[in-house]
Design a protein around this motif. Sequence first.
Motif, PDB file in Angstrom:
ATOM      1  N   ALA A  88       9.040   2.592  26.932  1.00  0.00           N
ATOM      2  CA  ALA A  88       7.831   2.750  27.759  1.00  0.00           C
ATOM      3  C   ALA A  88       7.839   4.096  28.480  1.00  0.00           C
ATOM      4  N   LYS A  89       9.019   4.481  28.985  1.00  0.00           N
ATOM      5  CA  LYS A  89       9.131   5.767  29.680  1.00  0.00           C
ATOM      6  C   LYS A  89       8.888   6.929  28.711  1.00  0.00           C
ATOM      7  N   ALA A  90       9.336   6.767  27.459  1.00  0.00           N
ATOM      8  CA  ALA A  90       9.166   7.833  26.450  1.00  0.00           C
ATOM      9  C   ALA A  90       7.694   8.115  26.181  1.00  0.00           C
ATOM     10  N   LEU A  91       6.845   7.084  26.277  1.00  0.00           N
ATOM     11  CA  LEU A  91       5.408   7.283  26.012  1.00  0.00           C
ATOM     12  C   LEU A  91       4.762   8.227  27.022  1.00  0.00           C
ATOM     13  N   GLU A  92       5.375   8.333  28.210  1.00  0.00           N
ATOM     14  CA  GLU A  92       4.802   9.202  29.249  1.00  0.00           C
ATOM     15  C   GLU A  92       4.972  10.682  28.930  1.00  0.00           C
ATOM     16  N   ILE A  93       5.711  10.995  27.868  1.00  0.00           N
ATOM     17  CA  ILE A  93       5.906  12.411  27.510  1.00  0.00           C
ATOM     18  C   ILE A  93       4.584  13.087  27.157  1.00  0.00           C
ATOM     19  N   ILE A  94       3.619  12.323  26.622  1.00  0.00           N
ATOM     20  CA  ILE A  94       2.342  12.937  26.206  1.00  0.00           C
ATOM     21  C   ILE A  94       1.559  13.439  27.419  1.00  0.00           C
TER      22      ILE A  94
END
Length: 546
Positions: free
Chosen positions: A449-455
């Motif tokens: 879920a945290k990785a999706l915030e990279i965008i």
Amino acid sequence: MAARMMGGGMGMQPRIILLKEGTDTSQGVPQIISNINACQMVVDAIRTTLGPRGMDKLIVDSKEKVTISNDGATILSLLQIVHPAAKTLVDIARSQDAEVGDGTTTVTMLAGEFMKQAKPYIEDGINPQVIIRSYRKATAFALKKIAELQVTVKKDDPVEQRDLLKKCASTSMCSKLIAFNKDYFSEMVVEAVMCLDTYLPLNMIGIKKVTGGSLTDTQLVKGVAFKKTFSYAGFEMQPKTYKSPKVLCLNIELELKAERDNAECRIDNVKDYQDIVDVEWNILYEKLEKMVQSGAKIILSKLPIGDVATQYFADRDIFCAGRVAQEDLNRTVKACGGTILATVNNVRDVDMGECELFEEIQIGNERYNKFTGCPKAKTCTLILRGGAEQFIDETERSLHDAIMIVRRAMKNDSVVAGGGAIEMELSKELKSYAKTIHGKEQLLITAYAKALEIIPRQLCDNAGFDATVILNKLRQKHAQGEKWMGMDITSEDVADNFLACVWEPSIVKKNALTAACEACCTILSIDETVKNPNSNYKAPNAMPGM
């Protein structure tokens, strides 16, 4: 690799050769970490190209050809990456480009970020298979949520559907060089795709490039246009405009052939020689006469049309063009009707195409043959203009992405909001979902879920905004139930991107998540790399013939 067998008994331990001498191997956790680091370097190379404020890359290849682009798939294919694991990212960018046309940078960054979030868990000794299982579970949940969140636009309302397509094309162009003219080009792209038949074949949209002029001089021809082919003497005597002509497309060579080098013809008098020459000319003239009698006013051939044939047609007010590219000939047949003939015997009306107007026009320094008003027009041509060759090339890549997006939106009429809105909503939902799961999977799904915030984070960084402030605002808004809140580039704040018409086909996000997860899982599952030495390498003291 040489392995020592720890056997019992006295004396020296035997040395067992498993692989050819010189073979490079590495394995275990260090190998996985090494692969993740290599992929991170690839992601860092294209990180700054994401979004409307993304930067471009200038790449010079071994032949000194210069390419300026911010398209992820183009950049990765030109970088000539040699690391075996990092090549996986190139493959997923290409697959995203082929499948949906846009989101190539997004899919690469997501894959890289998934690996980055998994790295500390790998170092702490968590089995990669646990991570892979958790990531696949998270991806399945995310895809289910996208299906719930997506908004479907009614196909039975042509005005509403056209508006949807224009907004999707416009969003695709936001991050390209042509972003300032996105309204002009989005209308053109939608018009081009709507010219096609129900299967939406991409090869029926021809793209021609002419240097010079302004970007807004780009035009859409609802029909076929192609560059004037090489022509012989007599060509200028042919008319350059026809109204309602018949079009004959051929795959026949119309010129006198040179004798083969090994051909031999024995004659014993001059009359026989003259007869041979006359027969050769008569064969050509018979073909030409049959074409004239067919009533065709425009004759196109894939093979050369010689000077004799060109002059013959010019005397009879017939336009001809030889050496027409196969692709252009196919599109002409698709637009005007008829078929490509391999013989001129018994040419029927049904074998010939027709159009309302044919003209030869000047575009920049080039002359183009243009067919318009085609009754069976299931094809179109975009003629791109611009100052520099590199700029026109990038315009072509940008329009290709937009065309692919519009095609996908026509086939899958559901959209989601872009600008980081869908990623933040999925991240919120996944964090809530993770709390319902016990054990290590809870930590790993939270990491996903945290990785999706990279965008949204990278969109902020590329635009020069404070990513921490913007992301905190987005988390707050999404927690309050405002699911379409995303980044607003113009006001340096957050906004409802669905109302702002920053739309993307949901298939783009679904494909990006699936491809990124698969690439990440593939790389995490590799715990050993074996590089074979050069096949010409001979091991020392090797037995002959081994």
